[in-house]
Scaffold this motif. Sequence first.
Motif, PDB file in Angstrom:
ATOM      1  N   ALA A 206       0.837  -1.205   0.000  1.00  0.00           N
ATOM      2  CA  ALA A 206       0.000   0.000   0.000  1.00  0.00           C
ATOM      3  C   ALA A 206       0.868   1.248   0.000  1.00  0.00           C
ATOM      4  O   ALA A 206       0.577   2.228  -0.711  1.00  0.00           O
ATOM      5  N   ASP A 207       1.949   1.248   0.779  1.00  0.00           N
ATOM      6  CA  ASP A 207       2.857   2.387   0.800  1.00  0.00           C
ATOM      7  C   ASP A 207       3.478   2.633  -0.571  1.00  0.00           C
ATOM      8  O   ASP A 207       3.646   3.783  -1.002  1.00  0.00           O
ATOM      9  N   LEU A 208       3.833   1.549  -1.273  1.00  0.00           N
ATOM     10  CA  LEU A 208       4.387   1.696  -2.618  1.00  0.00           C
ATOM     11  C   LEU A 208       3.362   2.324  -3.560  1.00  0.00           C
ATOM     12  O   LEU A 208       3.702   3.178  -4.387  1.00  0.00           O
ATOM     13  N   ALA A 209       2.108   1.902  -3.450  1.00  0.00           N
ATOM     14  CA  ALA A 209       1.057   2.482  -4.289  1.00  0.00           C
ATOM     15  C   ALA A 209       0.860   3.963  -3.975  1.00  0.00           C
ATOM     16  O   ALA A 209       0.568   4.772  -4.870  1.00  0.00           O
ATOM     17  N   MET A 210       1.056   4.340  -2.711  1.00  0.00           N
ATOM     18  CA  MET A 210       0.883   5.735  -2.306  1.00  0.00           C
ATOM     19  C   MET A 210       1.963   6.644  -2.887  1.00  0.00           C
ATOM     20  O   MET A 210       1.798   7.865  -2.922  1.00  0.00           O
ATOM     21  N   ARG A 211       3.061   6.081  -3.364  1.00  0.00           N
ATOM     22  CA  ARG A 211       4.142   6.893  -3.910  1.00  0.00           C
ATOM     23  C   ARG A 211       3.829   7.418  -5.306  1.00  0.00           C
ATOM     24  O   ARG A 211       4.549   8.262  -5.841  1.00  0.00           O
ATOM     25  N   ASN A 212       2.778   6.898  -5.925  1.00  0.00           N
ATOM     26  CA  ASN A 212       2.377   7.383  -7.242  1.00  0.00           C
ATOM     27  C   ASN A 212       1.709   8.752  -7.110  1.00  0.00           C
ATOM     28  O   ASN A 212       1.216   9.136  -6.051  1.00  0.00           O
ATOM     29  N   ASP A 213       1.671   9.480  -8.207  1.00  0.00           N
ATOM     30  CA  ASP A 213       1.022  10.784  -8.236  1.00  0.00           C
ATOM     31  C   ASP A 213      -0.016  10.785  -9.368  1.00  0.00           C
ATOM     32  O   ASP A 213       0.345  10.809 -10.540  1.00  0.00           O
ATOM     33  N   PRO A 214      -1.314  10.722  -9.020  1.00  0.00           N
ATOM     34  CA  PRO A 214      -1.890  10.699  -7.677  1.00  0.00           C
ATOM     35  C   PRO A 214      -1.713   9.323  -7.040  1.00  0.00           C
ATOM     36  O   PRO A 214      -1.392   8.347  -7.726  1.00  0.00           O
ATOM     37  N   PRO A 215      -1.926   9.210  -5.722  1.00  0.00           N
ATOM     38  CA  PRO A 215      -1.787   7.903  -5.065  1.00  0.00           C
ATOM     39  C   PRO A 215      -2.655   6.840  -5.739  1.00  0.00           C
ATOM     40  O   PRO A 215      -3.812   7.089  -6.084  1.00  0.00           O
ATOM     41  N   ALA A 216      -2.074   5.662  -5.935  1.00  0.00           N
ATOM     42  CA  ALA A 216      -2.769   4.566  -6.620  1.00  0.00           C
ATOM     43  C   ALA A 216      -3.418   3.634  -5.602  1.00  0.00           C
ATOM     44  O   ALA A 216      -3.298   2.413  -5.682  1.00  0.00           O
ATOM     45  N   LEU A 217      -4.106   4.236  -4.637  1.00  0.00           N
ATOM     46  CA  LEU A 217      -4.735   3.478  -3.562  1.00  0.00           C
ATOM     47  C   LEU A 217      -6.104   4.089  -3.291  1.00  0.00           C
ATOM     48  O   LEU A 217      -6.219   5.300  -3.067  1.00  0.00           O
ATOM     49  N   HIS A 218      -7.131   3.245  -3.313  1.00  0.00           N
ATOM     50  CA  HIS A 218      -8.494   3.674  -3.028  1.00  0.00           C
ATOM     51  C   HIS A 218      -8.968   2.952  -1.767  1.00  0.00           C
ATOM     52  O   HIS A 218      -8.658   1.774  -1.560  1.00  0.00           O
ATOM     53  N   ILE A 219      -9.717   3.681  -0.937  1.00  0.00           N
ATOM     54  CA  ILE A 219     -10.147   3.124   0.342  1.00  0.00           C
ATOM     55  C   ILE A 219     -11.630   3.388   0.556  1.00  0.00           C
ATOM     56  O   ILE A 219     -12.219   4.291  -0.048  1.00  0.00           O
ATOM     57  N   ALA A 220     -12.223   2.574   1.421  1.00  0.00           N
ATOM     58  CA  ALA A 220     -13.598   2.769   1.868  1.00  0.00           C
ATOM     59  C   ALA A 220     -13.586   2.932   3.372  1.00  0.00           C
ATOM     60  O   ALA A 220     -12.882   2.210   4.082  1.00  0.00           O
ATOM     61  N   LEU A 221     -14.349   3.910   3.853  1.00  0.00           N
ATOM     62  CA  LEU A 221     -14.380   4.216   5.290  1.00  0.00           C
ATOM     63  C   LEU A 221     -15.815   4.140   5.820  1.00  0.00           C
ATOM     64  O   LEU A 221     -16.768   4.494   5.118  1.00  0.00           O
ATOM     65  N   LYS A 222     -15.914   3.692   7.064  1.00  0.00           N
ATOM     66  CA  LYS A 222     -17.192   3.689   7.774  1.00  0.00           C
ATOM     67  C   LYS A 222     -16.912   4.056   9.227  1.00  0.00           C
ATOM     68  O   LYS A 222     -16.003   3.488   9.843  1.00  0.00           O
ATOM     69  N   ASN A 223     -17.656   5.013   9.716  1.00  0.00           N
ATOM     70  CA  ASN A 223     -17.471   5.487  11.099  1.00  0.00           C
ATOM     71  C   ASN A 223     -16.027   5.913  11.364  1.00  0.00           C
ATOM     72  O   ASN A 223     -15.480   5.674  12.447  1.00  0.00           O
ATOM     73  N   GLY A 224     -15.408   6.499  10.346  1.00  0.00           N
ATOM     74  CA  GLY A 224     -14.064   7.037  10.520  1.00  0.00           C
ATOM     75  C   GLY A 224     -12.947   6.023  10.460  1.00  0.00           C
ATOM     76  O   GLY A 224     -11.784   6.371  10.709  1.00  0.00           O
ATOM     77  N   HIS A 225     -13.240   4.770  10.097  1.00  0.00           N
ATOM     78  CA  HIS A 225     -12.221   3.726  10.013  1.00  0.00           C
ATOM     79  C   HIS A 225     -12.245   3.085   8.629  1.00  0.00           C
ATOM     80  O   HIS A 225     -13.312   2.949   8.016  1.00  0.00           O
ATOM     81  N   ILE A 226     -11.072   2.692   8.145  1.00  0.00           N
ATOM     82  CA  ILE A 226     -10.989   2.017   6.848  1.00  0.00           C
ATOM     83  C   ILE A 226     -11.536   0.599   6.986  1.00  0.00           C
ATOM     84  O   ILE A 226     -11.193  -0.126   7.921  1.00  0.00           O
ATOM     85  N   ILE A 227     -12.397   0.212   6.041  1.00  0.00           N
ATOM     86  CA  ILE A 227     -12.960  -1.140   6.036  1.00  0.00           C
ATOM     87  C   ILE A 227     -12.557  -1.934   4.795  1.00  0.00           C
ATOM     88  O   ILE A 227     -12.756  -3.146   4.744  1.00  0.00           O
ATOM     89  N   ALA A 228     -11.974  -1.262   3.803  1.00  0.00           N
ATOM     90  CA  ALA A 228     -11.565  -1.954   2.576  1.00  0.00           C
ATOM     91  C   ALA A 228     -10.572  -1.078   1.822  1.00  0.00           C
ATOM     92  O   ALA A 228     -10.560   0.156   1.978  1.00  0.00           O
ATOM     93  N   PHE A 229      -9.750  -1.726   0.998  1.00  0.00           N
ATOM     94  CA  PHE A 229      -8.785  -0.986   0.185  1.00  0.00           C
ATOM     95  C   PHE A 229      -8.564  -1.723  -1.123  1.00  0.00           C
ATOM     96  O   PHE A 229      -8.848  -2.925  -1.256  1.00  0.00           O
TER      97      PHE A 229
END
Length: 319
Positions: A206-229
């Motif tokens: 995930a950190d490697l994907a975040m180094r892309n511009d824009p970040p190559a990581l998509h997430i889903a959040l519920k109640n302020g916490h990540i539940i999927a990526f």
Amino acid sequence: MANPPTNVRVRPVDRGALPELYDIAAGALTLDRFSAELLAEKLFENPRPGREEYAVYLAEVEHRPVGMMQSIVRRGDARAWMGVFAVSAAYRRQGVASRLFETVSSEWAAAGVESAEAMAVPGNYLLPGIDPRYTEALCLLERHGFERFKDCANMVADLHKEFDTGPDEERLAGLGIDVKRAGPSDHALLKEFFDRDFGEDWLVEADLAMRNDPPALHIALKNGHIIAFSAHSGQNREWGFFGPMGTTPASRGTGVGRVLLWHCLNDLRRAGHRTSLIPWVGPIGFYSRYVSARVTRVFWRYRLDLRRGASENPPSARG
């Protein structure tokens, strides 16, 4: 096997030997197409230098480069990997690969390694195992005590159309689930999520994907916490590389994984890729159903137990 050449020299090399290493690897791995830059990523770009040690060895006969083998050691877990390895066709069955393996396995013994795998390097793999059509590679591994323990597959998805995520995202919003591209402010949430649900190896990817511009990581959040990526392009970018992705058990069945997958494939399509490689697949049916992906290759995974002597690791009887 023919008598091994008596003048095989094995020595460690660095990135300066990349032209010779690429010639050997590209000439031997004929089922795979990759650039010299991608091979350099596999051999020398260690994503966790504080946890894993990378080494590359070159075999020469009469000063001619004829073989290469990569070693990755994780001392803290007493584990190792034989990464990319190859021998030029004219020098096979002459003991060159075995001489390379003797060097690598001696390094493992000195580091206290208890088990090793072939390929499948966490966070930085060219292939997730051995394509059985590389028959000589299978023979080398089994001759040195590796045992086949699992299979895995790669799939390919066509990117001929954009995936429409709008209706699904509206439905998920009604369930209190928000989908977005990850950003720098999400690092603490990502660490919490991976520490809790998926472990350090996927956090590195995930950190490697975040180094892309824009970040190559998509997430889903519920109640302020990540539940999927869902991630892409953390490595092997020239292949339209997708993954990894994961959803917490409590959130499965909502369709959030499908939406995150589609976001990643849309990114790859916009970047100019006509296909996406989905490697080391678990849920084949999921990718077949939602992106019409097809299995294109199967790999055999091999493991060596170094707690026993090589003579106690008999070749696999499968097949």
